[in-house]
Design a protein around this motif. Structure first.
Motif, PDB file in Angstrom:
ATOM      1  N   THR A   7       0.935  -1.196  -0.085  1.00 30.47           N
ATOM      2  CA  THR A   7      -0.191   0.140   0.065  1.00 30.47           C
ATOM      3  C   THR A   7       0.692   1.378   0.020  1.00 30.47           C
ATOM      4  OG1 THR A   7      -0.089  -0.174   2.423  1.00 30.47           O
ATOM      5  CG2 THR A   7      -1.869  -1.088   1.248  1.00 30.47           C
ATOM      6  N   ALA A   8       2.141   1.102   0.378  1.00 31.96           N
ATOM      7  CA  ALA A   8       3.223   2.323   0.394  1.00 31.96           C
ATOM      8  C   ALA A   8       4.480   1.542   0.478  1.00 31.96           C
ATOM      9  CB  ALA A   8       2.903   3.359   1.546  1.00 31.96           C
ATOM     10  N   LYS A  11       5.382  -0.730   3.591  1.00 30.39           N
ATOM     11  CA  LYS A  11       4.155  -1.165   3.968  1.00 30.39           C
ATOM     12  C   LYS A  11       3.457  -2.317   3.118  1.00 30.39           C
ATOM     13  CE  LYS A  11       0.211   0.811   6.493  1.00 30.39           C
ATOM     14  NZ  LYS A  11      -0.567   1.967   6.681  1.00 30.39           N
ATOM     15  N   GLY A  47      11.437   0.864  -1.829  1.00 29.73           N
ATOM     16  CA  GLY A  47      11.136   1.921  -3.021  1.00 29.73           C
ATOM     17  C   GLY A  47      12.238   2.179  -4.007  1.00 29.73           C
ATOM     18  N   PRO A  56       2.818   2.013  -5.455  1.00 28.96           N
ATOM     19  CA  PRO A  56       1.510   1.545  -4.716  1.00 28.96           C
ATOM     20  C   PRO A  56       0.150   2.193  -4.918  1.00 28.96           C
ATOM     21  CG  PRO A  56       3.744   1.993  -3.524  1.00 28.96           C
ATOM     22  CD  PRO A  56       3.803   2.529  -4.763  1.00 28.96           C
ATOM     23  N   PRO A  57      -0.808   1.549  -4.801  1.00 33.62           N
ATOM     24  CA  PRO A  57      -1.017   0.247  -4.342  1.00 33.62           C
ATOM     25  C   PRO A  57      -0.621  -0.862  -5.456  1.00 33.62           C
ATOM     26  CG  PRO A  57      -2.918   1.179  -4.774  1.00 33.62           C
ATOM     27  CD  PRO A  57      -2.064   2.187  -4.882  1.00 33.62           C
TER      28      PRO A  57
END
Length: 339
Positions: A7-8, A11, A47, A56-57
């Motif tokens: 989602t990020a 994460k 990242g 993301p997502p």
């Protein structure tokens, strides 16, 4: 459906009501059985770029196997119930690199589990052109790692191999171990695996008969000017420099390890000249899936002894974040052998 969603950056979240994908006319819907976790997944989680950027997502998981659950109206070679694995890399077939037989450098690369949802979900879709049948004598567990085998096969394809050669692989990660097996299958006379984890090295001596070197405990064991083929499968400046030093006159050095985008290594240009070295990079896996399936089918490559951990969705983040260590290769059991 259940899915593990990035989602990020840094994460991952398990979602139980993630939307099941709809099948386009040229696509196959796969009920995921197993999904491998790759170093690229670690990079994407942090990242960093993989074969492409993951925004993301997104559902990661570019190593996968499963059973066909549905097919689009234009699909010809697959039916519901077929056991399959998917090459994640989808080329545009139109750019300069695709039109000059270098699709791995495609300017518009799309990738299952990177730019579009992948195998960390109960279901995912892929164009028929990148879906491959899994032979009856190959388990879906083994088929989940055809993609890393295909990357290793592409690297070896870039080398000129002969039975008289000696080969050194620096790096006892999953790819380094696979490259050792593929070089052996190509008839290279002697294969040595250098790494840092005694358990992995012992496992390779036991199962495949490779010579091994612990690069920490035996820092002087890799002699300069000694190997016809040297594969660097770590991606660190220290081992990249070591690879160039270890190559003998007329040798080949394959820079396979994925380094940090900002890293550099020093090279003595006179030695490159004087030893007439061939130094080659290797990127992804252009059209090596068929060969990789054959390597599994014949038994020339056996990845199962290299798989050390089977995880569920809830523990994938522990691995990609670095909380779980001492793992040779981890795969996720999504739906099991029968999907």
């Amino acid at each position: 459906m259940k899915a593990l969603v990035m989602t990020a950056v840094k994460k991952l979240e398990v979602e139980n009501d993630y939307q099941k994908p709809e099948v386009k006319p040229n696509e196959v819907l796969v009920h995921t059985a197993w999904a491998g976790i790759c170093g690229t997944d670690k990079a994407l989680y942090n990242g960093l770029p993989g074969s492409a950027d993951a925004v993301p997502p997104i559902v990661l998981g570019h190593e996968n196997s499963g059973v066909v659950a549905a097919v689009g109206s234009e699909v010809e070679d697959f039916k519901v119930g077929d056991r399959v694995s998917v090459d994640p890399n989808i080329y545009c077939h139109k750019c300069f690199y695709c039109r000059t037989s270098r699709p791995e450098l495609c300017e518009h690369l799309d990738a299952v589990g990177v730019t579009r949802d992948g195998g960390f979900a109960e279901y995912f879709t892929a164009p028929e052109e990148v879906v491959y049948h899994v032979p009856d004598n190959v388990s879906l567990e083994a088929a989940a790692v055809i993609e890393p085998i295909s990357c290793a096969a592409h690297g070896v394809d870039l080398l000129e191999t002969h039975p008289y050669q000696t080969a050194l692989i620096i790096g006892d990660g999953f790819e380094g171990q696979l490259i050792a097996q593929i070089l052996k299958s190509r008839g290279v006379k002697e294969v040595t695996l250098a790494g840092t984890v005694d358990e992995k090295l012992e496992n390779n001596r036991k199962h495949f008969g490779f010579k091994t070197i612990n690069n920490i405990k035996e820092p002087d064991a890799i002699k300069p000017d000694s190997y016809d083929i040297v594969v660097e499968a770590v991606g660190l400046p220290k081992t990249q420099e070591q690879a160039v030093e270890a190559a003998r006159r007329g040798g080949q050095v394959l820079m396979f390890g994925v380094g940090n985008p900002d890293s550099e290594f020093k090279v003595n240009t006179y030695k490159v000249y004087q030893k007439q070295l061939h130094i080659q990079g290797s990127f992804i896996n252009p059209y090596t899936f068929e060969d990789s399936v054959a390597l599994l089918q014949s038994g020339d490559v056996d990845p199962l002894p290299l798989i050390s951990n089977v995880l569920d969705f809830a523990h994938v983040e522990d691995f990609v974040s670095g909380k779980l260590g001492n793992i040779s290769k981890a795969i996720v059991k999504v739906a099991g052998e029968d999907a």
